[in-house]
Design a protein around this motif. Structure first.
Motif, mmCIF file in Angstrom:
data_model
loop_
_atom_site.group_PDB
_atom_site.id
_atom_site.type_symbol
_atom_site.label_atom_id
_atom_site.label_comp_id
_atom_site.label_asym_id
_atom_site.label_seq_id
_atom_site.Cartn_x
_atom_site.Cartn_y
_atom_site.Cartn_z
ATOM 1 N N PRO A 1 0.923 -1.113 0.070
ATOM 2 C CA PRO A 1 0.066 -0.182 -0.098
ATOM 3 C C PRO A 1 0.822 1.257 0.205
ATOM 4 N N THR A 2 0.332 2.198 -0.762
ATOM 5 C CA THR A 2 1.043 3.526 -0.772
ATOM 6 C C THR A 2 0.085 4.415 0.401
ATOM 7 N N ILE A 3 0.809 5.037 1.109
ATOM 8 C CA ILE A 3 0.251 5.983 2.318
ATOM 9 C C ILE A 3 0.852 7.256 1.715
ATOM 10 N N THR A 4 -0.268 8.458 1.937
ATOM 11 C CA THR A 4 0.283 9.690 1.640
ATOM 12 C C THR A 4 -0.502 10.648 2.402
ATOM 13 N N PRO A 5 0.580 11.317 3.225
ATOM 14 C CA PRO A 5 -0.003 12.518 4.142
ATOM 15 C C PRO A 5 -0.008 13.811 3.831
ATOM 16 N N ASP A 6 -1.075 14.765 4.122
ATOM 17 C CA ASP A 6 -1.214 15.966 4.005
ATOM 18 C C ASP A 6 -1.660 16.562 4.940
ATOM 19 N N CYS A 7 -0.592 17.316 5.829
ATOM 20 C CA CYS A 7 -1.176 18.031 7.281
ATOM 21 C C CYS A 7 -1.236 19.518 6.993
ATOM 22 N N THR A 8 -2.008 19.910 7.518
ATOM 23 C CA THR A 8 -2.433 21.376 7.839
ATOM 24 C C THR A 8 -2.691 21.983 9.226
ATOM 25 N N GLU A 9 -2.241 23.112 9.433
ATOM 26 C CA GLU A 9 -2.699 23.779 10.583
ATOM 27 C C GLU A 9 -4.197 24.562 10.595
ATOM 28 N N HIS A 10 -4.846 24.380 11.759
ATOM 29 C CA HIS A 10 -6.104 24.839 11.656
ATOM 30 C C HIS A 10 -6.481 25.936 12.905
ATOM 31 N N ARG A 11 -7.532 26.199 13.282
ATOM 32 C CA ARG A 11 -8.164 27.099 14.186
ATOM 33 C C ARG A 11 -7.487 26.289 15.634
ATOM 34 N N ARG A 12 -6.845 26.951 16.504
ATOM 35 C CA ARG A 12 -6.449 26.566 17.859
ATOM 36 C C ARG A 12 -7.573 26.208 18.797
ATOM 37 N N GLY A 13 -7.614 25.040 19.240
ATOM 38 C CA GLY A 13 -8.438 24.658 20.265
ATOM 39 C C GLY A 13 -9.203 23.612 19.752
ATOM 40 N N VAL A 14 -9.222 23.321 18.276
ATOM 41 C CA VAL A 14 -9.824 21.956 17.891
ATOM 42 C C VAL A 14 -9.244 20.751 18.234
ATOM 43 N N SER A 15 -7.898 21.037 18.527
ATOM 44 C CA SER A 15 -7.034 19.695 18.923
ATOM 45 C C SER A 15 -5.839 20.238 19.622
ATOM 46 N N GLY A 16 -5.036 19.212 20.373
ATOM 47 C CA GLY A 16 -4.051 19.614 21.126
ATOM 48 C C GLY A 16 -2.957 20.227 20.369
ATOM 49 N N THR A 17 -2.986 19.853 19.136
ATOM 50 C CA THR A 17 -1.642 20.565 18.424
ATOM 51 C C THR A 17 -2.185 21.665 17.494
ATOM 52 N N GLY A 18 -3.511 21.711 17.188
ATOM 53 C CA GLY A 18 -3.918 22.752 16.310
ATOM 54 C C GLY A 18 -3.368 22.134 14.650
ATOM 55 N N MET A 19 -3.378 21.058 14.613
ATOM 56 C CA MET A 19 -3.167 20.476 13.216
ATOM 57 C C MET A 19 -4.084 19.424 12.820
ATOM 58 N N SER A 20 -4.509 19.114 11.448
ATOM 59 C CA SER A 20 -5.206 17.986 11.204
ATOM 60 C C SER A 20 -4.616 17.510 9.848
ATOM 61 N N CYS A 21 -4.448 16.039 9.574
ATOM 62 C CA CYS A 21 -3.861 15.670 8.566
ATOM 63 C C CYS A 21 -4.930 14.836 7.693
ATOM 64 N N ASP A 22 -4.785 14.849 6.405
ATOM 65 C CA ASP A 22 -5.535 13.983 5.378
ATOM 66 C C ASP A 22 -4.593 12.701 5.107
ATOM 67 N N LEU A 23 -4.987 11.468 5.187
ATOM 68 C CA LEU A 23 -4.233 10.485 5.011
ATOM 69 C C LEU A 23 -5.005 9.551 3.957
ATOM 70 N N SER A 24 -4.279 9.561 2.756
ATOM 71 C CA SER A 24 -4.527 8.503 1.681
ATOM 72 C C SER A 24 -3.916 7.025 1.731
ATOM 73 N N CYS A 25 -4.611 6.076 1.596
ATOM 74 C CA CYS A 25 -3.865 4.696 1.537
ATOM 75 C C CYS A 25 -4.580 3.980 0.288
ATOM 76 N N SER A 26 -3.740 3.246 -0.689
ATOM 77 C CA SER A 26 -4.443 2.510 -1.698
ATOM 78 C C SER A 26 -3.259 1.461 -1.967
ATOM 79 N N ALA A 27 -3.932 0.549 -2.718
ATOM 80 C CA ALA A 27 -3.238 -0.859 -3.214
ATOM 81 C C ALA A 27 -3.902 -1.456 -4.486
ATOM 82 N N VAL A 28 -3.209 -2.110 -5.332
ATOM 83 C CA VAL A 28 -3.908 -2.878 -6.308
ATOM 84 C C VAL A 28 -3.609 -4.053 -6.664
ATOM 85 N N GLY A 29 -4.279 -4.811 -7.415
ATOM 86 C CA GLY A 29 -4.024 -6.328 -7.790
ATOM 87 C C GLY A 29 -4.337 -7.312 -6.899
#
Length: 293
Positions: free
Chosen positions: A141-169
């Motif tokens: 599987p190929t795993i790809t992250p895309d992390c960005t900062e967001h409004r403080r207070g949503v989480s402990g680090t003020g950051m969220s990540c979009d993670l994609s996972c894919s495989a074939v065959g």
């Protein structure tokens, strides 16, 4: 052998085969518990018909259940040749151990097979069921992250990540499993899978959003294939913008101090000639004042 005799022989043999099929259909309810075998896509597999080998076998037929109907795959009847079909290119029967090898297994070969064994002088065959299961390993599987900062207070680090996972065959269809993530902070935003028209193998893809609470190592798995591990939600002691601003202020302050020091040093510096000239001028003025008195 003349053409007429060949046609007659083929007709009689076909009629015998039809009658045998009817007997097989009547005896199909006498089969024992099904035997399960597995094959890897593109590899070979052997169907072994159960037998105690205590009696001589006259006939062996292996058939596949397709749409509730039995289709002849391969077999033998004494020393006679079996009717040709597309499976004989990929199958070979072993009369000694009552088995059949199937080469280059495809997904369409998966399913229920019936094995019919006729002992010499016996009308009713011994029937056994064989279930073939086909598998194919997914690509890593190929795993790809895309992390960005967001409004403080949503989480402990003020950051969220979009993670994609894919495989074939891979086959059969599977689901994606994530490790290292807190399920309560995970949200699936995209889930897609598709089977190839020819090979019937699957392509799996999933994208999730993860709200960071701390730095974590994460990987994904599809079937038996596992991706490499990546680190997300990395925390920084000082943001890059703050570090750049502090560096700029320090450089500006050093330059200002340097300019002030140089200005003071240059304003107070005098040569010996300038000092003796000042003394001479003062004495001359003093003498002029005495003469005037």
């Amino acid at each position: 052998m003349s053409l007429q005799l060949r046609c007659l022989y083929t007709h009689r043999y076909s009629l015998a085969l039809v009658m045998t099929m009817l007997l097989l259909a009547a005896a199909s309810g006498d089969s024992d518990t099904a035997m399960n075998i597995k094959a890897v896509l593109g590899h070979s597999v052997t169907f072994r018909c159960p037998s105690n080998h205590s009696e001589a076998v006259e006939r062996l037929y292996i058939q596949k259940i397709i749409n509730d109907k039995e289709k002849f795959i391969n077999g033998f009847y004494k020393d006679r040749d079996m009717p040709w079909n597309e499976y004989q290119i990929r199958t070979k029967v072993n009369k000694m151990d009552l088995s059949m090898e199937m080469r280059n297994v495809s997904v369409s070969d998966e399913g229920l097979y019936k094995c019919y064994i006729f002992d010499i002088g016996v009308t009713n065959p011994k029937v056994s069921d064989i279930i073939l299961e086909v598998t194919a390993e997914y690509s890593a599987p190929t795993i790809t992250p895309d992390c960005t900062e967001h409004r403080r207070g949503v989480s402990g680090t003020g950051m969220s990540c979009d993670l994609s996972c894919s495989a074939v065959g891979g086959y059969p269809q599977s689901t994606i499993r994530w490790t290292g993530l807190n399920p309560s902070l995970t949200n699936v935003i995209y889930n897609w899978s598709s089977a190839h028209n020819d090979s019937k193998t699957w392509t799996i893809n999933q994208t999730i959003t993860y709200n960071c609470d701390q730095q974590t190592n994460v990987s994904c798995a599809i079937g038996g294939a596992v991706s490499h591990t990546i680190t997300i939600c990395k925390t920084q002691s000082f943001p890059l913008k703050v570090i750049a601003a502090i560096a700029f202020v320090l450089v500006f302050a050093l330059l200002l101090i340097f300019v002030v020091v140089m200005k003071c040093f240059c304003g107070r510096q005098h040569t010996p000639e300038d000092q003796s000239g000042d003394v001479n001028v003062s004495l001359t003025e003093y003498r002029s004042q005495l003469k005037s008195v």
